[in-house]
Scaffold this active site. Structure first.
Site, PDB file in Angstrom:
ATOM      1  N   LYS A  22       1.159  -8.526 -20.806  1.00  0.00           N
ATOM      2  CA  LYS A  22      -0.019  -7.943 -20.128  1.00  0.00           C
ATOM      3  C   LYS A  22       0.322  -6.583 -19.538  1.00  0.00           C
ATOM      4  CE  LYS A  22      -0.861  -9.207 -15.782  1.00  0.00           C
ATOM      5  NZ  LYS A  22      -0.840  -8.105 -14.811  1.00  0.00           N
ATOM      6  N   ASN A  23       1.480  -6.500 -18.872  1.00  0.00           N
ATOM      7  CA  ASN A  23       1.819  -5.270 -18.148  1.00  0.00           C
ATOM      8  C   ASN A  23       2.310  -4.139 -19.051  1.00  0.00           C
ATOM      9  OD1 ASN A  23       0.963  -6.476 -15.868  1.00  0.00           O
ATOM     10  ND2 ASN A  23       2.993  -6.921 -15.056  1.00  0.00           N
ATOM     11  N   CYS A 120      -4.966  -5.877  -1.360  1.00  0.00           N
ATOM     12  CA  CYS A 120      -4.589  -6.831  -2.411  1.00  0.00           C
ATOM     13  C   CYS A 120      -3.874  -8.004  -1.753  1.00  0.00           C
ATOM     14  CB  CYS A 120      -3.661  -6.109  -3.383  1.00  0.00           C
ATOM     15  SG  CYS A 120      -2.744  -7.201  -4.423  1.00  0.00           S
ATOM     16  N   ARG A 125      -0.382  -1.952  -1.321  1.00  0.00           N
ATOM     17  CA  ARG A 125      -0.339  -1.348  -2.671  1.00  0.00           C
ATOM     18  C   ARG A 125      -1.159  -0.066  -2.789  1.00  0.00           C
ATOM     19  NH1 ARG A 125      -0.960  -5.893  -7.201  1.00  0.00           N
ATOM     20  NH2 ARG A 125       0.175  -4.360  -8.431  1.00  0.00           N
ATOM     21  N   ASP A 308       7.811 -10.498 -10.049  1.00  0.00           N
ATOM     22  CA  ASP A 308       6.806 -11.331 -10.723  1.00  0.00           C
ATOM     23  C   ASP A 308       7.344 -12.701 -11.113  1.00  0.00           C
ATOM     24  OD1 ASP A 308       5.185  -8.556 -12.493  1.00  0.00           O
ATOM     25  OD2 ASP A 308       5.153  -9.195 -10.412  1.00  0.00           O
ATOM     26  N   ARG A 400      -5.823 -14.418 -15.702  1.00  0.00           N
ATOM     27  CA  ARG A 400      -5.664 -12.977 -15.772  1.00  0.00           C
ATOM     28  C   ARG A 400      -4.408 -12.567 -16.517  1.00  0.00           C
ATOM     29  NH1 ARG A 400      -5.323 -10.167 -10.726  1.00  0.00           N
ATOM     30  NH2 ARG A 400      -5.249  -8.504 -12.264  1.00  0.00           N
TER      31      ARG A 400
HETATM   32  C1  EPZ Z   1       3.359  -3.343 -11.429  1.00  0.00           C
HETATM   33  O1  EPZ Z   1       2.461  -3.145 -10.336  1.00  0.00           O
HETATM   34  C2  EPZ Z   1       2.940  -4.657 -12.087  1.00  0.00           C
HETATM   35  N1  EPZ Z   1       1.567  -4.536 -12.540  1.00  0.00           N
HETATM   36  C3  EPZ Z   1       3.051  -5.791 -11.070  1.00  0.00           C
HETATM   37  O2  EPZ Z   1       2.757  -7.027 -11.745  1.00  0.00           O
HETATM   38  C4  EPZ Z   1       4.482  -5.880 -10.586  1.00  0.00           C
HETATM   39  O3  EPZ Z   1       4.568  -6.840  -9.568  1.00  0.00           O
HETATM   40  C5  EPZ Z   1       4.900  -4.508 -10.002  1.00  0.00           C
HETATM   41  O4  EPZ Z   1       4.712  -3.469 -10.972  1.00  0.00           O
HETATM   42  C6  EPZ Z   1       6.373  -4.496  -9.597  1.00  0.00           C
HETATM   43  O5  EPZ Z   1       7.194  -4.846 -10.643  1.00  0.00           O
HETATM   44  C7  EPZ Z   1       1.336  -3.899 -13.723  1.00  0.00           C
HETATM   45  O6  EPZ Z   1       2.214  -3.410 -14.403  1.00  0.00           O
HETATM   46  C8  EPZ Z   1      -0.095  -3.825 -14.176  1.00  0.00           C
HETATM   47  P1  EPZ Z   1       4.528  -0.685  -8.060  1.00  0.00           P
HETATM   48  P2  EPZ Z   1       2.410  -1.727  -9.582  1.00  0.00           P
HETATM   49  O7  EPZ Z   1       3.726   0.552  -8.039  1.00  0.00           O
HETATM   50  O8  EPZ Z   1       2.753  -0.653 -10.528  1.00  0.00           O
HETATM   51  C9  EPZ Z   1       4.517   0.663  -3.502  1.00  0.00           C
HETATM   52  C10 EPZ Z   1       1.714  -9.111 -12.105  1.00  0.00           C
HETATM   53  O9  EPZ Z   1       1.895 -10.173 -11.483  1.00  0.00           O
HETATM   54  N2  EPZ Z   1       3.725   1.831  -3.935  1.00  0.00           N
HETATM   55  O10 EPZ Z   1       5.788  -0.667  -8.846  1.00  0.00           O
HETATM   56  O11 EPZ Z   1       1.131  -1.659  -8.866  1.00  0.00           O
HETATM   57  C11 EPZ Z   1       3.774  -0.662  -3.674  1.00  0.00           C
HETATM   58  O12 EPZ Z   1       2.919  -0.919  -2.608  1.00  0.00           O
HETATM   59  C12 EPZ Z   1       1.616  -7.788 -11.311  1.00  0.00           C
HETATM   60  O13 EPZ Z   1       1.622  -9.024 -13.335  1.00  0.00           O
HETATM   61  C13 EPZ Z   1       3.361   2.797  -2.999  1.00  0.00           C
HETATM   62  O14 EPZ Z   1       3.701   2.680  -1.816  1.00  0.00           O
HETATM   63  O15 EPZ Z   1       3.609  -1.898  -8.547  1.00  0.00           O
HETATM   64  C14 EPZ Z   1       4.918  -1.657  -3.800  1.00  0.00           C
HETATM   65  O16 EPZ Z   1       5.365  -2.023  -2.530  1.00  0.00           O
HETATM   66  C15 EPZ Z   1       1.507  -8.000  -9.843  1.00  0.00           C
HETATM   67  N3  EPZ Z   1       2.638   3.871  -3.435  1.00  0.00           N
HETATM   68  C16 EPZ Z   1       5.993  -0.849  -4.534  1.00  0.00           C
HETATM   69  O17 EPZ Z   1       5.658   0.536  -4.355  1.00  0.00           O
HETATM   70  C17 EPZ Z   1       2.265   4.033  -4.746  1.00  0.00           C
HETATM   71  O18 EPZ Z   1       1.614   5.028  -5.088  1.00  0.00           O
HETATM   72  C18 EPZ Z   1       6.101  -1.143  -6.027  1.00  0.00           C
HETATM   73  O19 EPZ Z   1       4.809  -1.131  -6.554  1.00  0.00           O
HETATM   74  C19 EPZ Z   1       2.632   3.044  -5.670  1.00  0.00           C
HETATM   75  C20 EPZ Z   1       3.370   1.952  -5.250  1.00  0.00           C
END
Ligand code: EPZ
Length: 434
Positions: A22-23, A120, A125, A308, A400
């Site tokens: 999915k990701n 969320c 996030r 995850d 999902r």
């Molecule tokens: C991706 O989410 C995945 N989703 C998530 O999978 C996964 O948990 C996550 O990466 C971490 O591996 C998809 O790929 C669609 P991040 P993403 O940006 O990109 C902070 C699942 O279960 N952050 O790497 O949204 C954020 O809050 C899902 O399939 C900021 O502060 O995660 C978090 O604490 C859930 N500012 C950390 O960074 C930003 O602009 C990592 O988030 C972006 C992120």
């Protein structure tokens, strides 16, 4: 609302096949926005987020054909013209990954209007690093009425530094930089296999990307991208979930169609717990009813232990002898499943980012509530070993990200069924985000 009913106690035996990731599929579908030629994606998982992305792209004017029958895992996306480069709140609130269209839209159309994702279940996030990165490439960004508006005549290559490693942030900027004027260097990038898969597709579309899978990615911008055909990588999180299902039920299970190289940290940790696995080609075999030992675990960015898989690992830890301390480093609120596991008899104490799990505790069936995608997976795992019939509510979360999970598990001996309507295809999904 659909519910899953699971009678525990069956050892899982046989072979279960993993779907596409999915990701990886979500950013690859967004990448089709970068060209006016068709992009054909194969091994697309049949999960709700793909349907949401189809609707998102179609709302902009794209032709999105989801395959049926034998072609059900193929999709053809043709963004000949994009009349409305916008991602509405209605869609973004159901799937925050919708923000992945921001970079491609502003790069291709010179403007984009994308709803901010809002809160969320698993954490705040924000998308501040997506925005900061696009501003580094020269986009003018304003925020009002819950929307981000980005405009540019043409993005300009630049150095982008991510303050924190972000998966979709890296993917968003990677896509935007492909059509920028000049070279872009992205620093402190996410190294997840899904990022590399997206870069592979973009390079097939004519992009000039090097370094994907490392912390520094270079992109030499080009004037135009063309169509391509690409096969999405297997879902390492779905594979990990089934590996733990095999271990918890003491079964003999082959998880086929996965890429063991993407499962390094997980398999390493499971070995420390005492789980017996064997890899051959695209299959991981989990063998037998072995004693499980408690083991501490900390979630990290790839190639560390994936967040995850944290919830699923917690379910396993309830069946391991001793005390496991689980530390969640990526998201600030990703222990919602713990209290539901406690309802089933687990012994778990939460203290900020740490969860202390005392095992082995026999689990008993109960009515439980899924709060997010991976939390629902951990409840399914617990139910597979619980005494009696567990009822898991709000399984729209699991739809999902897991394709036909009950059929796949029933195929290897689980007593599982769904009550309620098989997930309706055309109705709007409840606001979930995580
Ligand atoms: C991706 O989410 C995945 N989703 C998530 O999978 C996964 O948990 C996550 O990466 C971490 O591996 C998809 O790929 C669609 P991040 P993403 O940006 O990109 C902070 C699942 O279960 N952050 O790497 O949204 C954020 O809050 C899902 O399939 C900021 O502060 O995660 C978090 O604490 C859930 N500012 C950390 O960074 C930003 O602009 C990592 O988030 C972006 C992120």
């Amino acid at each position: 609302m659909d519910k899953l009913v699971i009678r525990g106690g069956e050892a899982l035996l046989g072979t279960v096949r993993v779907s596409g990731a999915k990701n990886a599929a979500l950013p690859c579908m967004a990448a089709a926005l970068l060209t006016d030629e068709p992009v054909i994606l194969e091994n697309i998982p049949q999960v709700r987020d793909i349907e949401t992305t189809r609707r998102l792209l179609a709302a902009m004017g794209a032709e999105v054909e989801l395959g049926y029958g034998r072609a059900q895992h193929r999709t053809t996306i043709h963004c000949k013209t994009l009349a409305a480069p916008e991602a509405s709140y209605e869609l973004v609130k159901t799937m925050r990954a919708s923000t992945l269209v921001l970079g491609p839209l502003v790069a291709r159309c010179g403007h984009a209007r994308v709803s901010l994702p809002g809160g969320c279940a698993i954490g705040a996030r924000p998308i501040d690093m997506h925005i900061k990165g696009l501003e580094s490439l020269g986009a003018k960004i304003t925020q009002n009425h819950g929307y981000v508006e980005a405009t540019t005549n043409r993005l300009k290559g630049a150095e982008v530094f991510f303050d924190k490693i972000t998966v979709t942030g890296t993917e968003d900027l990677l896509m935007a930089a492909t059509l920028a004027d000049g070279e872009t260097v992205l620093h402190n990038c996410a190294r997840e296999p899904e990022v590399t898969d997206l870069a592979d597709l973009l390079n097939k579309m004519g992009a000039k990307i090097s370094g994907a899978g490392t912390s520094t990615i270079r992109v030499a911008g080009v004037a135009k991208l063309h169509g391509a055909r690409h096969r999405i990588i297997p879902d390492r999180v779905e594979a990990g979930t089934f590996i733990i299902a095999g271990a918890m039920t003491g079964g003999d299970l082959n998880i086929a169609g996965c890429n063991p190289a993407h499962l390094g940290a997980l398999l390493d940790k499971l070995a420390a717990v005492g789980v017996k696995t064997k890899q051959s080609g695209d299959t991981v075999r989990v063998m037998g009813d072995v004693p499980l030992h408690a083991c501490d675990m900390t979630t990290e960015e790839y190639p560390g232990f994936p967040t995850d898989m944290q919830a699923q690992f917690m379910a396993l830890a309830t069946q391991a002898e001793g005390v496991s301390v689980i530390t969640e480093n990526i998201f600030e609120n990703r222990f919602m499943h713990a209290q539901e596991l406690v309802r089933m008899g687990a012994n778990i104490k939460i203290d900020g980012p740490h969860a202390t799990v005392r095992g082995k505790t026999p689990l008993s069936a109960a009515a439980v509530l899924a709060s997010d995608l991976r939390a629902s997976a951990s409840l399914v795992l617990a139910a597979l070993v619980a005494d009696g019939e567990t009822i898991i509510d709000r399984v729209y979360h699991i739809d999902r990200g897991y394709e036909n999970i009950e059929e796949k598990l029933r195929g290897v001996g689980a007593q599982i069924r769904r009550i309620g309507e098989m997930f309706p295809r055309k109705t709007a999904a409840p606001a979930t985000n995580a």
